[in-house]
Design an enzyme around this catalytic site. Structure first.
Site, short mmCIF file in Angstrom:
data_model
loop_
_atom_site.label_atom_id
_atom_site.label_comp_id
_atom_site.label_asym_id
_atom_site.label_seq_id
_atom_site.Cartn_x
_atom_site.Cartn_y
_atom_site.Cartn_z
N ARG A 236 4.35 4.55 4.58
CA ARG A 236 3.42 3.49 4.95
C ARG A 236 2.14 3.64 4.13
O ARG A 236 1.63 4.75 3.93
CB ARG A 236 3.08 3.58 6.44
N GLU A 265 -1.47 -4.42 2.81
CA GLU A 265 -0.51 -5.31 2.13
C GLU A 265 -0.74 -6.76 2.55
O GLU A 265 -1.04 -7.01 3.70
CB GLU A 265 0.92 -4.89 2.49
N HIS A 283 6.77 -3.21 -1.83
CA HIS A 283 7.43 -2.87 -0.55
C HIS A 283 8.91 -3.29 -0.58
O HIS A 283 9.35 -4.06 0.28
CB HIS A 283 6.69 -3.52 0.62
#
Ligand code: GLV
Length: 324
Positions: A236, A265, A283
Site C-alpha cells: 500500500r 492514488e 497499481h
C-alpha cells in the site's frame, strides 16, 4: 428484484450470470465512477461490487438501507468503513488468494526492471542512442545471490520470497509477528526492522496498511539502507513517505525504487515523477486477465451467497454475524 451495482467492467462472464437473477447495473465507462456517480448508482442497492478505489463510507452506507453486501474485488479493503458496515449488519468480502501469485510476479518484474534498468534501456534503443556497445553502458545490480528483505510475510510476501529460491538469495523478513510456517516454506529468517533495512539488497513491501505500517519508510529509514539497495512496493502506497523517497533517491541514499502503489492514488508525488531511478506502475499488481477473471468470479459468488441468505467465504467482518 434486488439491485446490484458493479463499479467497473471485468473480463469474463460472471457478472452476466448475476444479471439473470438480479437487477445488475455495471458502470459503463472505462474509468471508475466519480463520487457523485457512485452515490447515484449505489442508491437502493442490496449489493455492491467495488474496487479498492471506490470509497464505501458512512455516506454511501446510509444511502443504501437495503445494502446486504459490499463485495470488494481486491484483497485490501481499507476503502470500506468496516466498523460502520458491521454496525449496519452489512457483510464485507474481499478476494484473497487468487491474486497472490500474480502480485508476487509484479514485485519481481519491478525488482528486475529497476535492477537492470530495463525501461531506461528500452528508451535508449528506441531513441536511437545505441550507436556503439560500451562496457559501462546501463550498468545495474545483480539479483542472484543478493539478500531479499520482505516487509510483510503474509500470502503475497511468501510468494515473493518463494521465488528467491531460484536465484540463490538469502531471504530475511519483518512481519507483525514471526510466521514460522512461511519461514519453513521460504527459508526466510525473521529479523528486526533495523536489520531488514541494513542488510537487504532489495526490500519488497507486501504489508497491508495499518496504523503500524503507515509512513514506516521515510528518509531516515532510506538512509539506513545500503546505497546500492532497491525498494519495491506492491503493498500500500502510504507505507512509504513518497516525497522523502524522492529525496533519498536524489541524494543516492538508495539506488532505486519500483512502486506500484502510491500515497494518494492516483496522484503521484511530483518529485518522484522526476526521479530517473524510480520505476512507477499504476497499481497493476493483480492485473492479469486470468486473475481479474478469478477475482470477479469470487466477488460475484460472494454476492450470490449473501443475497441468498448464506455466509460468503471471504468475509472480512465475521463479527457482523453476531449482530445479525
Ligand atoms: C489491490 O491492491 C488489492 O488489494 O487487491
Amino acid at each position: 428484484m434486488k439491485k446490484i451495482f458493479v463499479t467497473s467492467q471485468y473480463p469474463g462472464e460472471s457478472v452476466k450470470h448475476l444479471s439473470q437473477k438480479y437487477d445488475v447495473s455495471v458502470y459503463p465507462k472505462a474509468t471508475l465512477p466519480t463520487r457523485e456517480e457512485f452515490l447515484e448508482n449505489a442508491k437502493g442497492c442490496s449489493g455492491l461490487i467495488t474496487t479498492v478505489a471506490d470509497v464505501v463510507d458512512k455516506k454511501v452506507i446510509d444511502l443504501c438501507p437495503e445494502l446486504q453486501i459490499v463485495s470488494n474485488s481486491a484483497v485490501g479493503y481499507e476503502n470500506v468503513d468496516i466498523p460502520y458496515a458491521t454496525k449496519k449488519g452489512i457483510l464485507v468480502t474481499n478476494t484473497p488468494n487468487v491474486l497472490t501469485e500474480t502480485t508476487a510476479d509484479l514485485a519481481w518484474a519491478l525488482m528486475f526492471s529497476v535492477a537492470r534498468r530495463i525501461v531506461q534501456a528500452d528508451g535508449y534503443v528506441r531513441e536511437g542512442n545505441f550507436t556503439c556497445w560500451h562496457p559501462s553502458l546501463l550498468l545495474g545490480m545483480n539479483i542472484h545471490g543478493s539478500t531479499l528483505g520482505v516487509y510483510g510475510l503474509g500470502r503475497i510476501g511468501t510468494a515473493v520470497a518463494n521465488r528467491a529460491q531460484g536465484f540463490n538469495m538469502r531471504v530475511i523478513y519483518q512481519n507483525r509477528s514471526r510466521n514460522e510456517k512461511a519461514e519453513s516454506e521460504t527459508g526466510g529468517q525473521y529479523v528486526d526492522f533495523e536489520t531488514l533495512l541494513k542488510e537487504s539488497d532489495f526490500i519488497v513491501i507486501t504489508a497491508p496498511l495499518t496504523d503500524d505500517t503507515r509512513g514506516k519508510f521515510g528518509y531516515e529509514e532510506f538512509r539506513k539502507m545500503k546505497p546500492t539497495s532497491i525498494i519495491v512496493n506492491v503493498g500500500r502506497g502510504p507505507i512509504i513517505k513518497e516525497r522523502e523517497l524522492a529525496e533519498a533517491l536524489k541524494e543516492g541514499e538508495i539506488w532505486g525504487a519500483g512502486l506500484d502503489v502510491f500515497e494518494d492514488e492516483p496522484k503521484v508525488d511530483s518529485e518522484l515523477l522526476l526521479a530517473p531511478n524510480a520505476l512507477l506502475t499504476p497499481h497493476i499488481g493483480s492485473a492479469s486477465i486470468e486473475t481479474r477473471e478469478k477475482m470477479i468470479d469470487m466477488a460475484v459468488t460472494s454476492v450470490e451467497l449473501a443475497l441468498g441468505g448464506e455466509v460468503p467465504k471471504h468475509l472480512v467482518n465475521p463479527e457482523v454475524l453476531d449482530s445479525n
